[in-house]
Design a protein around this motif. Sequence first.
Motif, PDB file in Angstrom:
ATOM      1  N   SER A 107      31.697  39.297 103.053  1.00  0.00           N
ATOM      2  CA  SER A 107      31.504  40.665 102.561  1.00  0.00           C
ATOM      3  C   SER A 107      32.173  40.910 101.214  1.00  0.00           C
ATOM      4  CB  SER A 107      32.026  41.671 103.587  1.00  0.00           C
ATOM      5  OG  SER A 107      33.408  41.499 103.801  1.00  0.00           O
ATOM      6  N   PHE A 108      32.893  39.928 100.700  1.00  0.00           N
ATOM      7  CA  PHE A 108      33.625  40.111  99.444  1.00  0.00           C
ATOM      8  C   PHE A 108      32.744  40.546  98.273  1.00  0.00           C
ATOM      9  CE2 PHE A 108      35.517  38.780  95.486  1.00  0.00           C
ATOM     10  CZ  PHE A 108      36.774  39.345  95.577  1.00  0.00           C
ATOM     11  N   PRO A 109      31.587  39.896  98.034  1.00  0.00           N
ATOM     12  CA  PRO A 109      30.770  40.320  96.881  1.00  0.00           C
ATOM     13  C   PRO A 109      30.331  41.785  96.960  1.00  0.00           C
ATOM     14  CG  PRO A 109      30.034  38.178  97.675  1.00  0.00           C
ATOM     15  CD  PRO A 109      31.019  38.696  98.683  1.00  0.00           C
ATOM     16  N   VAL A 110      29.933  42.238  98.136  1.00  0.00           N
ATOM     17  CA  VAL A 110      29.500  43.632  98.283  1.00  0.00           C
ATOM     18  C   VAL A 110      30.694  44.570  98.165  1.00  0.00           C
ATOM     19  CG1 VAL A 110      28.379  45.283  99.827  1.00  0.00           C
ATOM     20  CG2 VAL A 110      27.536  42.937  99.695  1.00  0.00           C
ATOM     21  N   ALA A 111      31.832  44.171  98.733  1.00  0.00           N
ATOM     22  CA  ALA A 111      33.030  45.012  98.658  1.00  0.00           C
ATOM     23  C   ALA A 111      33.515  45.138  97.220  1.00  0.00           C
ATOM     24  CB  ALA A 111      34.132  44.433  99.550  1.00  0.00           C
ATOM     25  N   SER A 112      33.477  44.047  96.468  1.00  0.00           N
ATOM     26  CA  SER A 112      33.903  44.130  95.068  1.00  0.00           C
ATOM     27  C   SER A 112      32.927  44.977  94.248  1.00  0.00           C
ATOM     28  CB  SER A 112      34.084  42.742  94.456  1.00  0.00           C
ATOM     29  OG  SER A 112      32.904  41.997  94.519  1.00  0.00           O
ATOM     30  N   ALA A 113      31.651  44.951  94.612  1.00  0.00           N
ATOM     31  CA  ALA A 113      30.672  45.829  93.945  1.00  0.00           C
ATOM     32  C   ALA A 113      30.976  47.299  94.254  1.00  0.00           C
ATOM     33  CB  ALA A 113      29.258  45.479  94.377  1.00  0.00           C
ATOM     34  N   ASP A 114      31.450  47.576  95.463  1.00  0.00           N
ATOM     35  CA  ASP A 114      31.847  48.945  95.821  1.00  0.00           C
ATOM     36  C   ASP A 114      33.016  49.410  94.954  1.00  0.00           C
ATOM     37  OD1 ASP A 114      29.887  49.047  97.765  1.00  0.00           O
ATOM     38  OD2 ASP A 114      31.276  48.783  99.462  1.00  0.00           O
ATOM     39  N   VAL A 115      33.967  48.512  94.703  1.00  0.00           N
ATOM     40  CA  VAL A 115      35.107  48.851  93.851  1.00  0.00           C
ATOM     41  C   VAL A 115      34.616  49.158  92.433  1.00  0.00           C
ATOM     42  CG1 VAL A 115      37.241  47.993  92.802  1.00  0.00           C
ATOM     43  CG2 VAL A 115      36.743  47.493  95.204  1.00  0.00           C
ATOM     44  N   GLU A 116      33.727  48.313  91.934  1.00  0.00           N
ATOM     45  CA  GLU A 116      33.202  48.534  90.582  1.00  0.00           C
ATOM     46  C   GLU A 116      32.438  49.853  90.500  1.00  0.00           C
ATOM     47  OE1 GLU A 116      31.123  46.101  86.959  1.00  0.00           O
ATOM     48  OE2 GLU A 116      30.738  45.401  89.003  1.00  0.00           O
TER      49      GLU A 116
END
Length: 182
Positions: A107-116
């Motif tokens: 889930s890291f890629p989607v979670a980092s996109a949420d941060v961005e």
Amino acid sequence: MSRLASLAPRQRVLVTVSLIALVAVGCGVYFWSKGGSASGSTTAASGNPSTSGGEDSGVGILLDLAKTAVSEKRLVAPAGSNAYEFYLSVLQLDPQNKVALEELHESFPVASADVERAINDDNLDEAQRELSLLREFDSTNYILSLLGGKLDAQRQLQIRQDEARAAAMQAQQQSAGNGSML
């Protein structure tokens, strides 16, 4: 005459129901503290890796909460009820839990996109909280370094915009003050 008998019928019912509820809660707490067989078999039946003793049901519950949060697209928000916090809690109880580790990686890629997205929306405090959450899992990831830089730049931009607005307001107040003195 007993004290219970001297109460009005409504009050007796209320006292009786309260006592029954208290006994039921007490039994539930006792059963839960003993790690009853029902909760242990539920965790084993769900296929979740388990640990020993009382942590077993806690890990299972946290994994279920995390799975629900993922399906509801609550990876890093809201605070206190998101998949990352649940998975990190699992790792506190069971540092080698494969399900939690795999789900955090996936889930890291989607979670980092949420941060961005939070940074782009100028929701900087929330972005900082989410970024900190991701860093708790992987503090050396270059994507998090980039997001941290972007967050810092956005904060600086916001500070400059606030200073410009304050200067404009001050100039406006001074010109208004000079106009009234004439």
